[in-house]
Design a protein around this motif. Structure first.
Motif, PDB file in Angstrom:
ATOM      1  N   ARG A  56     -53.498  22.736  29.285  1.00 12.82           N
ATOM      2  CA  ARG A  56     -53.779  23.403  28.171  1.00 12.82           C
ATOM      3  C   ARG A  56     -54.353  22.305  27.064  1.00 12.82           C
ATOM      4  O   ARG A  56     -55.251  22.715  26.318  1.00 12.82           O
ATOM      5  CB  ARG A  56     -52.396  23.963  27.311  1.00 12.82           C
ATOM      6  N   ARG A  57     -54.101  21.171  27.261  1.00 12.83           N
ATOM      7  CA  ARG A  57     -55.036  20.031  26.395  1.00 12.83           C
ATOM      8  C   ARG A  57     -56.372  19.704  26.816  1.00 12.83           C
ATOM      9  O   ARG A  57     -56.938  18.834  26.438  1.00 12.83           O
ATOM     10  CB  ARG A  57     -53.923  18.867  26.315  1.00 12.83           C
ATOM     11  N   GLY A  58     -56.608  20.451  28.044  1.00 14.69           N
ATOM     12  CA  GLY A  58     -57.915  20.175  28.696  1.00 14.69           C
ATOM     13  C   GLY A  58     -58.001  19.075  29.581  1.00 14.69           C
ATOM     14  O   GLY A  58     -59.106  18.642  30.057  1.00 14.69           O
ATOM     15  N   VAL A  59     -56.857  18.611  30.193  1.00 16.05           N
ATOM     16  CA  VAL A  59     -56.700  17.403  31.177  1.00 16.05           C
ATOM     17  C   VAL A  59     -57.198  18.208  32.720  1.00 16.05           C
ATOM     18  O   VAL A  59     -56.623  19.203  32.746  1.00 16.05           O
ATOM     19  CB  VAL A  59     -55.503  16.874  31.171  1.00 16.05           C
ATOM     20  N   ARG A  60     -58.077  17.736  33.211  1.00 14.30           N
ATOM     21  CA  ARG A  60     -58.534  18.252  34.753  1.00 14.30           C
ATOM     22  C   ARG A  60     -58.234  17.435  35.761  1.00 14.30           C
ATOM     23  O   ARG A  60     -58.359  17.809  36.944  1.00 14.30           O
ATOM     24  CB  ARG A  60     -59.920  18.487  34.525  1.00 14.30           C
ATOM     25  N   SER A  61     -57.728  15.952  35.534  1.00 14.33           N
ATOM     26  CA  SER A  61     -57.398  14.986  36.358  1.00 14.33           C
ATOM     27  C   SER A  61     -56.363  14.328  36.001  1.00 14.33           C
ATOM     28  O   SER A  61     -56.423  13.634  35.048  1.00 14.33           O
ATOM     29  CB  SER A  61     -58.585  14.289  37.008  1.00 14.33           C
ATOM     30  N   VAL A  62     -55.335  13.848  37.029  1.00 17.01           N
ATOM     31  CA  VAL A  62     -54.103  13.187  36.628  1.00 17.01           C
ATOM     32  C   VAL A  62     -54.098  12.088  37.705  1.00 17.01           C
ATOM     33  O   VAL A  62     -53.892  12.649  39.085  1.00 17.01           O
ATOM     34  CB  VAL A  62     -52.942  14.065  36.639  1.00 17.01           C
ATOM     35  N   PHE A  63     -53.842  10.690  37.647  1.00 20.76           N
ATOM     36  CA  PHE A  63     -53.620   9.591  38.497  1.00 20.76           C
ATOM     37  C   PHE A  63     -52.040   9.441  38.411  1.00 20.76           C
ATOM     38  O   PHE A  63     -51.794   8.877  37.440  1.00 20.76           O
ATOM     39  CB  PHE A  63     -54.458   8.480  38.230  1.00 20.76           C
ATOM     40  N   VAL A  64     -51.360  10.025  39.274  1.00 24.67           N
ATOM     41  CA  VAL A  64     -49.968   9.629  39.266  1.00 24.67           C
ATOM     42  C   VAL A  64     -49.600   8.204  40.201  1.00 24.67           C
ATOM     43  O   VAL A  64     -49.842   8.009  41.139  1.00 24.67           O
ATOM     44  CB  VAL A  64     -49.325  10.626  40.192  1.00 24.67           C
ATOM     45  N   GLU A  65     -48.905   7.318  39.188  1.00 29.53           N
ATOM     46  CA  GLU A  65     -48.721   5.970  39.405  1.00 29.53           C
ATOM     47  C   GLU A  65     -47.314   5.690  39.433  1.00 29.53           C
ATOM     48  O   GLU A  65     -46.864   4.464  39.423  1.00 29.53           O
ATOM     49  CB  GLU A  65     -49.612   4.843  38.785  1.00 29.53           C
ATOM     50  N   GLY A  66     -46.496   6.625  39.300  1.00 28.18           N
ATOM     51  CA  GLY A  66     -45.153   6.604  38.944  1.00 28.18           C
ATOM     52  C   GLY A  66     -44.451   5.947  40.172  1.00 28.18           C
ATOM     53  O   GLY A  66     -45.135   5.797  41.280  1.00 28.18           O
ATOM     54  N   GLY A  67     -43.279   5.558  40.301  1.00 26.67           N
ATOM     55  CA  GLY A  67     -42.346   5.009  41.409  1.00 26.67           C
ATOM     56  C   GLY A  67     -42.074   6.117  42.192  1.00 26.67           C
ATOM     57  O   GLY A  67     -42.402   7.256  42.208  1.00 26.67           O
ATOM     58  N   PRO A  68     -41.124   5.767  43.251  1.00 22.01           N
ATOM     59  CA  PRO A  68     -40.458   6.983  44.373  1.00 22.01           C
ATOM     60  C   PRO A  68     -39.953   8.140  43.713  1.00 22.01           C
ATOM     61  O   PRO A  68     -40.289   9.198  44.359  1.00 22.01           O
ATOM     62  CB  PRO A  68     -39.639   6.105  45.196  1.00 22.01           C
ATOM     63  N   THR A  69     -39.398   8.257  42.541  1.00 18.61           N
ATOM     64  CA  THR A  69     -38.693   9.230  41.860  1.00 18.61           C
ATOM     65  C   THR A  69     -39.809  10.088  41.684  1.00 18.61           C
ATOM     66  O   THR A  69     -39.913  11.434  42.120  1.00 18.61           O
ATOM     67  CB  THR A  69     -37.878   8.966  40.632  1.00 18.61           C
ATOM     68  N   VAL A  70     -40.981   9.839  40.756  1.00 15.86           N
ATOM     69  CA  VAL A  70     -41.823  10.817  40.460  1.00 15.86           C
ATOM     70  C   VAL A  70     -42.750  11.075  41.314  1.00 15.86           C
ATOM     71  O   VAL A  70     -43.173  12.292  41.774  1.00 15.86           O
ATOM     72  CB  VAL A  70     -42.801  10.160  39.350  1.00 15.86           C
ATOM     73  N   ALA A  71     -43.119  10.023  42.501  1.00 17.41           N
ATOM     74  CA  ALA A  71     -44.150  10.475  43.565  1.00 17.41           C
ATOM     75  C   ALA A  71     -43.394  11.402  44.643  1.00 17.41           C
ATOM     76  O   ALA A  71     -44.112  12.195  44.734  1.00 17.41           O
ATOM     77  CB  ALA A  71     -44.268   9.080  44.136  1.00 17.41           C
ATOM     78  N   SER A  72     -42.001  11.310  44.811  1.00 20.20           N
ATOM     79  CA  SER A  72     -41.401  12.108  45.653  1.00 20.20           C
ATOM     80  C   SER A  72     -41.502  13.672  45.144  1.00 20.20           C
ATOM     81  O   SER A  72     -41.391  14.538  45.839  1.00 20.20           O
ATOM     82  CB  SER A  72     -40.174  11.572  45.828  1.00 20.20           C
ATOM     83  N   ALA A  73     -41.135  13.752  43.711  1.00 24.94           N
ATOM     84  CA  ALA A  73     -41.005  14.720  43.244  1.00 24.94           C
ATOM     85  C   ALA A  73     -42.490  15.800  43.389  1.00 24.94           C
ATOM     86  O   ALA A  73     -42.573  16.968  43.489  1.00 24.94           O
ATOM     87  CB  ALA A  73     -40.686  14.827  41.751  1.00 24.94           C
ATOM     88  N   ALA A  74     -43.448  14.899  43.148  1.00 20.37           N
ATOM     89  CA  ALA A  74     -44.675  15.580  43.171  1.00 20.37           C
ATOM     90  C   ALA A  74     -44.919  15.948  44.423  1.00 20.37           C
ATOM     91  O   ALA A  74     -45.708  17.004  45.031  1.00 20.37           O
ATOM     92  CB  ALA A  74     -45.874  14.676  42.772  1.00 20.37           C
ATOM     93  N   VAL A  75     -44.696  15.268  45.498  1.00 21.08           N
ATOM     94  CA  VAL A  75     -44.912  15.795  46.924  1.00 21.08           C
ATOM     95  C   VAL A  75     -43.838  17.004  47.343  1.00 21.08           C
ATOM     96  O   VAL A  75     -44.491  17.965  47.727  1.00 21.08           O
ATOM     97  CB  VAL A  75     -44.647  14.505  47.866  1.00 21.08           C
TER      98      VAL A  75
END
Length: 344
Positions: free
Chosen positions: A263-282
């Motif tokens: 909604r803010r106009g963001v079209r691309s996100v680079f996820v560099e979080g650790g295992p918790t955030v990365a695993s949730a995204a997967v």
């Protein structure tokens, strides 16, 4: 008389080259346009330089005299838009210029912006879609994914040892990979609108999340840092000095966070979080590209790059398609995507 099929395809290849000159980040797609004479020679060309600037078609038309576009064929990487935003409809600009034909690669998936092909046909212009559609779809993959899914394109990055460890047993992780791989990470940050991490990574590593060059100077394009999690970022954290500011979501709901960013106009996100955030995204099926840096080293221990993905049996494994591999001073860079996910 319109140019030959070969000439139109050559024009589309050139239009894709022009499109690549536009900004890789931001709400608008990278679009190129070539205006061809009936014999297939190029009369003018243009590309989109970012939000608020002329679209590729208008940019190309601006390089001709008032009546010089009559009878030409416009070759465009994306279907000409048919709405008024910061600029006017490209369909109307092409009609007013008197082009006789339009060839485009990819149909515009936007509810508000699509319809240009129909408007042009209604105005008596010959319109052909799907020219080099596979090449153009791959080129526009990030923007098309965001437009069609209603959320930003997500690239998940991690660096690990060959045995899949992101840190040693004591938690230390600097540096698993070498300088060349780390420079590549900074280049990738600069090619995304947002860099996203969890509060755990902020508290453990105090990252700056800026995009820097060889001399450690800031690159011209900087991603907006976004922190997922309920814990606040400490007052003295490096992120609070980021040139783009800082967004603290106060939430661990990745789906809701991505929807808000869209909604803010963001079209691309680079996820560099650790295992918790990365695993949730997967687990949630939110990853469009995997960018993995593998160092030729072994660490062992519990600090894996990913934790539970909900794979209880081998039949549930998440099979990926490797699209490229590159060696950077001994480190292996692997780019992969879900085997079954399509952009179209």
């Amino acid at each position: 008389m319109t140019p030959s099929t070969d000439a139109v395809e050559a024009g589309m290849q050139r239009a894709l080259e022009l499109a690549a000159r536009g900004p890789a980040t931001g709400v608008n797609p990278q679009v190129g346009c070539v205006l061809l004479r009936p014999d297939g020679s190029i009369a003018a060309e243009g590309w989109h330089r970012g939000a608020g600037t002329p679209h590729a078609e208008v940019d190309a038309l601006s390089r001709l005299g008032p009546a010089d576009a009559r009878g030409l064929t416009a070759v465009v990487t994306l279907e000409p838009c048919d709405h008024t935003g910061l600029t006017g409809p490209c369909s109307e600009a092409l009609l007013a210029a008197g082009v006789s034909a339009v060839a485009y690669a990819v149909a515009d998936p936007g509810e508000a912006s699509s319809g240009g092909a129909e408007r042009l046909r209604a105005g008596g212009v010959e319109v052909v879609g799907g020219v080099l559609v596979e090449e153009a779809t791959e080129f526009l993959r990030r923007w098309l994914t965001a437009a069609r899914l209603g959320r930003p394109f997500v690239t998940l990055k991690w660096a690990s040892s060959l045995d899949g460890r992101a840190a040693a047993a004591d938690g230390s992780s600097r540096w698993i990979t070498g300088p060349a791989a780390r420079r590549h990470v900074h280049e990738q940050r600069a090619r995304h609108d947002v860099v996203l991490v969890g509060t755990g990574t902020v508290l453990a590593d105090d990252p700056s999340l800026t995009a820097r060059g060889d001399d450690d100077a800031l690159l011209p394009e900087q991603p907006l840092p976004v922190v997922v999690g309920e814990r606040p970022v400490p007052r003295g954290a490096a992120l609070r000095r980021h040139p783009r500011g800082l967004v603290e979501t106060g939430s661990r709901d990745l789906v809701a966070v991505l929807a808000d960013l869209a909604r803010r106009g963001v079209r691309s996100v680079f996820v560099e979080g650790g295992p918790t955030v990365a695993s949730a995204a997967v687990r949630l099926g939110l990853v469009d590209d995997y960018l993995v840096y593998l160092a030729p080293t072994l660490l062992g221990g519990p600090r894996t790059a990913l934790d539970d993905l909900g794979v209880a049996t081998i039949g549930d494994q998440r099979r990926l398609l490797v699209t490229s591999t590159t060696v950077l001073d001994g480190d292996l860079v692997v780019v992969a995507r879900d085997q079954h996910r399509r952009t179209s």
